[in-house]
Design a protein around this motif. Structure first.
Motif, PDB file in Angstrom:
ATOM      1  N   ARG A  89       0.796  -1.198  -0.044  1.00 37.77           N
ATOM      2  CA  ARG A  89       0.127   0.066   0.059  1.00 37.77           C
ATOM      3  C   ARG A  89       0.796   1.304   0.046  1.00 37.77           C
ATOM      4  NH1 ARG A  89      -4.317  -2.081   4.242  1.00 37.77           N
ATOM      5  NH2 ARG A  89      -6.120  -2.509   2.877  1.00 37.77           N
ATOM      6  N   ASP A  90       1.692   1.127   0.730  1.00 41.18           N
ATOM      7  CA  ASP A  90       2.882   2.533   0.817  1.00 41.18           C
ATOM      8  C   ASP A  90       3.457   2.781  -0.588  1.00 41.18           C
ATOM      9  OD1 ASP A  90       2.726   2.448   3.349  1.00 41.18           O
ATOM     10  OD2 ASP A  90       4.657   1.464   3.760  1.00 41.18           O
ATOM     11  N   LEU A  91       3.411   1.820  -1.451  1.00 36.46           N
ATOM     12  CA  LEU A  91       3.817   2.262  -2.930  1.00 36.46           C
ATOM     13  C   LEU A  91       2.949   2.962  -3.512  1.00 36.46           C
ATOM     14  CD1 LEU A  91       4.927  -1.368  -3.886  1.00 36.46           C
ATOM     15  CD2 LEU A  91       6.444   0.569  -3.136  1.00 36.46           C
ATOM     16  N   THR A  92       1.546   3.154  -3.304  1.00 36.71           N
ATOM     17  CA  THR A  92       0.965   4.105  -3.875  1.00 36.71           C
ATOM     18  C   THR A  92       0.663   5.445  -3.226  1.00 36.71           C
ATOM     19  OG1 THR A  92      -1.044   3.486  -2.394  1.00 36.71           O
ATOM     20  CG2 THR A  92      -0.710   1.848  -4.446  1.00 36.71           C
ATOM     21  N   GLY A  93       1.153   5.879  -1.875  1.00 32.98           N
ATOM     22  CA  GLY A  93       1.154   6.859  -1.310  1.00 32.98           C
ATOM     23  C   GLY A  93      -0.132   7.128  -0.566  1.00 32.98           C
ATOM     24  N   VAL A  94      -1.004   5.833  -0.296  1.00 32.32           N
ATOM     25  CA  VAL A  94      -2.085   5.992   0.419  1.00 32.32           C
ATOM     26  C   VAL A  94      -1.771   5.726   1.989  1.00 32.32           C
ATOM     27  CG1 VAL A  94      -4.277   5.036   0.933  1.00 32.32           C
ATOM     28  CG2 VAL A  94      -3.661   5.097  -1.249  1.00 32.32           C
ATOM     29  N   LEU A  95      -1.985   6.802   2.857  1.00 33.10           N
ATOM     30  CA  LEU A  95      -1.889   6.388   4.305  1.00 33.10           C
ATOM     31  C   LEU A  95      -2.901   5.560   4.798  1.00 33.10           C
ATOM     32  CD1 LEU A  95      -0.005   7.086   6.762  1.00 33.10           C
ATOM     33  CD2 LEU A  95      -1.445   8.984   6.976  1.00 33.10           C
ATOM     34  N   VAL A  96      -2.625   4.508   5.671  1.00 31.64           N
ATOM     35  CA  VAL A  96      -3.377   3.483   6.317  1.00 31.64           C
ATOM     36  C   VAL A  96      -3.389   3.954   7.657  1.00 31.64           C
ATOM     37  CG1 VAL A  96      -3.989   1.387   6.747  1.00 31.64           C
ATOM     38  CG2 VAL A  96      -3.216   1.919   4.535  1.00 31.64           C
ATOM     39  N   LEU A  97      -4.510   4.375   8.217  1.00 32.47           N
ATOM     40  CA  LEU A  97      -4.778   4.790   9.712  1.00 32.47           C
ATOM     41  C   LEU A  97      -5.614   3.276  10.365  1.00 32.47           C
ATOM     42  CD1 LEU A  97      -6.487   8.030   9.252  1.00 32.47           C
ATOM     43  CD2 LEU A  97      -3.983   7.441   9.840  1.00 32.47           C
ATOM     44  N   SER A  98      -4.878   2.929  11.668  1.00 37.72           N
ATOM     45  CA  SER A  98      -5.390   1.584  12.078  1.00 37.72           C
ATOM     46  C   SER A  98      -6.671   1.883  12.644  1.00 37.72           C
ATOM     47  CB  SER A  98      -4.447   1.147  13.306  1.00 37.72           C
ATOM     48  OG  SER A  98      -4.838   0.308  14.035  1.00 37.72           O
ATOM     49  N   ARG A  99      -7.899   1.092  12.482  1.00 42.33           N
ATOM     50  CA  ARG A  99      -8.840   1.433  12.900  1.00 42.33           C
ATOM     51  C   ARG A  99      -8.904   1.759  14.660  1.00 42.33           C
ATOM     52  NH1 ARG A  99     -13.707  -2.396  11.091  1.00 42.33           N
ATOM     53  NH2 ARG A  99     -12.772  -1.615   9.066  1.00 42.33           N
ATOM     54  N   GLY A 100      -8.274   1.021  15.359  1.00 38.90           N
ATOM     55  CA  GLY A 100      -8.201   1.083  16.770  1.00 38.90           C
ATOM     56  C   GLY A 100      -7.647   2.211  17.306  1.00 38.90           C
ATOM     57  N   ASP A 101      -6.912   3.024  16.473  1.00 40.40           N
ATOM     58  CA  ASP A 101      -6.341   4.324  17.000  1.00 40.40           C
ATOM     59  C   ASP A 101      -6.300   5.480  15.942  1.00 40.40           C
ATOM     60  OD1 ASP A 101      -4.941   5.708  19.010  1.00 40.40           O
ATOM     61  OD2 ASP A 101      -2.964   5.118  18.235  1.00 40.40           O
ATOM     62  N   SER A 102      -7.620   5.501  15.330  1.00 36.50           N
ATOM     63  CA  SER A 102      -7.698   6.550  14.089  1.00 36.50           C
ATOM     64  C   SER A 102      -8.289   7.875  14.439  1.00 36.50           C
ATOM     65  CB  SER A 102      -8.364   5.810  13.139  1.00 36.50           C
ATOM     66  OG  SER A 102      -9.829   5.430  13.305  1.00 36.50           O
ATOM     67  N   ALA A 103      -9.047   8.045  15.676  1.00 32.76           N
ATOM     68  CA  ALA A 103      -9.737   9.285  15.964  1.00 32.76           C
ATOM     69  C   ALA A 103      -9.189  10.468  15.882  1.00 32.76           C
ATOM     70  CB  ALA A 103     -10.582   9.276  17.321  1.00 32.76           C
ATOM     71  N   ARG A 104      -7.909  10.570  16.590  1.00 29.31           N
ATOM     72  CA  ARG A 104      -7.305  12.017  16.534  1.00 29.31           C
ATOM     73  C   ARG A 104      -6.618  12.049  14.960  1.00 29.31           C
ATOM     74  NH1 ARG A 104      -5.260  15.646  19.731  1.00 29.31           N
ATOM     75  NH2 ARG A 104      -3.171  16.633  19.126  1.00 29.31           N
ATOM     76  N   PRO A 105      -6.059  11.073  14.456  1.00 26.62           N
ATOM     77  CA  PRO A 105      -5.275  11.569  13.038  1.00 26.62           C
ATOM     78  C   PRO A 105      -6.793  12.018  11.891  1.00 26.62           C
ATOM     79  CG  PRO A 105      -4.606   9.359  14.030  1.00 26.62           C
ATOM     80  CD  PRO A 105      -5.579   9.815  14.817  1.00 26.62           C
TER      81      PRO A 105
END
Length: 297
Positions: A165-181
């Motif tokens: 996924r990193d190769l595309t430039g999409v940032l992945v936010l973990s569902r369990g710790d995503s509220a603030r980001p």
């Protein structure tokens, strides 16, 4: 990748993941897709419980269909997800130029309307078509997107998936710790992708005419931040070819008070697109599990 795809890969382990990617990286997109469909066909035959769940869900959603049509569609569903698994593994070979040349856009004016509000965009997508390519398309067109996703069960495979996924430039936010980001990204007027089409116990909203356990997160985020809810999907239209479908923003003026009403609209839009491309949605997921447990239908 969906939880279903990860479950299949976890069964075979990291070695199978690496071996599969090596094979797909040696093939052009057409051959890789055919091989991916074969993988999906094997899963259709081997994973009895998933196959039966798929057929059962299709019966619930399309009671007017014949048994034969539902079985044929179920097979196509498994083959489709095998195909996009192969496509995902070929990500290192895919340039932005190739992706854009094989992508058509429907409803771009809806994106423009959402962006004009200036409060960020919540892209409500789904496990439909090829959502990985949707994120890549946004990056390739100069936009920033972060996607909220659940971690895979197996750490080593999660690491491999993340690297791809990193190769595309999409940032992945973990569902369990995503509220603030998420709040930070929306404040910067960026795009946050959420896939709210999984079973939940937060609310029960109609989906294909039946009450369906549905998350409220996208609606609550929209109400609190003013970020625009934009239904957005990416469906396959041919070998290596896809179409981004953007639908009219939901509650763009942030006037609806009930988050359940907002999610009902999101479900309705998703249902309309699934009806056009029934073989491309994740029917093997037990979407109505909690609703059945509560005897809601």
């Amino acid at each position: 990748m969906s939880n279903w795809q990860k479950a299949v890969l976890n069964r075979f382990g990291l070695a199978a993941f690496n071996a599969g990617q090596k094979v797909f990286l040696k093939q052009d997109v057409t051959v890789a897709e055919r091989r991916g469909e074969m993988f999906g066909e094997l899963a259709f035959r081997a994973l009895k419980s998933r196959r039966l769940r798929t057929v059962s869900n299709l019966e619930l959603a399309f009671p007017e269909w014949s048994d034969q049509r539902r079985l044929e569609t179920a097979r196509k569903v498994f083959r489709h997800f095998g195909l996009i698994t192969a496509d995902f593994m070929r990500t290192p070979l895919r340039t932005n130029e190739e992706l854009l040349a094989n992508m058509e856009i429907e409803g771009f004016e809806h994106y423009e309307a959402a962006a004009a509000v200036g409060k960020g965009i919540i892209a409500c997508t789904a496990h439909l078509g090829n959502w990985e390519r949707f994120g890549h398309w946004l990056i390739a067109t100069g936009r920033k997107i972060s996607v909220v996703a659940r971690d895979a069960n197996q750490g080593a495979i999660q690491e491999r998936v993340s690297k791809i996924r990193d190769l595309t430039g999409v940032l992945v936010l973990s569902r369990g710790d995503s509220a603030r980001p998420i709040l930070v990204k929306l404040k910067r007027q960026e795009i946050v992708g959420i896939l709210p089409d999984q079973n939940s116990d937060e609310s029960y909203v109609p989906f294909f005419g039946k009450p369906c356990g549905t998350v409220l997160g996208p609606a609550v985020l929209h109400q609190r931040t003013g970020a625009v809810l934009l239904p957005a999907y990416c469906v396959r239209t041919g070998p290596g070819k896809y179409k981004v479908i953007l639908r009219e923003p939901i509650d763009i003026e942030n006037a609806i008070k009930d988050p359940v009403e907002i999610m009902a609209q999101i479900n309705a839009v998703l249902e309309s697109v699934i009806r056009e491309y029934p073989e491309q949605w994740l029917w093997m997921h037990d979407r109505w599990k909690n609703a059945r447990k509560k005897n809601l239908f």
